[in-house]
Design a protein around this motif. Sequence first.
Motif: not given
Lengths: 119, 119
Positions: A3-4, A6-8, A10-11, A14, B11, B15, B19
Amino acid sequence: MANNVYDVAYNLETAVKESDEFKNLQTLYKEVFADETTKNMFENFRNIQLELQQKQMSGQEITQEEVEQAQKTVAVVQQNEAIAKLMEAEQRMSMMVSELNKIIMKPLEELYSDVDSAN
Amino acid sequence: MANNVYDVAYNLETAVKESDEFKNLQTLYKEVFADETTKNMFENFRNIQLELQQKQMSGQEITQEEVEQAQKTVAVVQQNEAIAKLMEAEQRMSMMVSELNKIIMKPLEELYSDVDSAN
Ligand SMILES: [Ca+2]
Ligand SMILES: [Ca+2]
């Protein structure tokens, strides 16, 4: 598939926002800041705390008098129930944040110690 | 449904490990530490850097001579290609880490500024 990062991240942002620790902190902040007297008490305490921290970080000496003054302020401020609860919630939040950081930094820590012990 | 913060943090740990930034750093560390001379050069440089950082954090003065000595060491050390690449990779990694931290800390920052501007 990786997974990228940065995507993780942002998760995770949240998840932090939706955590009980964060929601609790949010509620208590609003409570403390809704009342002018309580707000001023809290901000006064926060300023004293920041001042001492900055002195400490810049290597300045903290006098016995300053320590006693800070302790008195904590004692007074903690008698306000809303502030006492907020301080507890901040501590829980800061523990969570430091645990999250430890988890995320583990690959780097392991990298340094692996490389070093192999040599 | 909210994800558990710790699950998401794990996670993110994965990641980070997967990376390009991390893998690149790992490869370059191994390269630098595989050669005794390069390893010693790098560790010597790292120690000087840490010493100056600790002095700075404890509020001690850093002399002009120390600054010049550190600059000379950087110049010498960067002529080693493996070390120069490793230093670049460390910088990229540390930029990534600080961006991740910014993302994760955004809810808290917004909380403080929202509460403050509402009053
Ligand atoms: Ca070693
Ligand atoms: Ca304000």
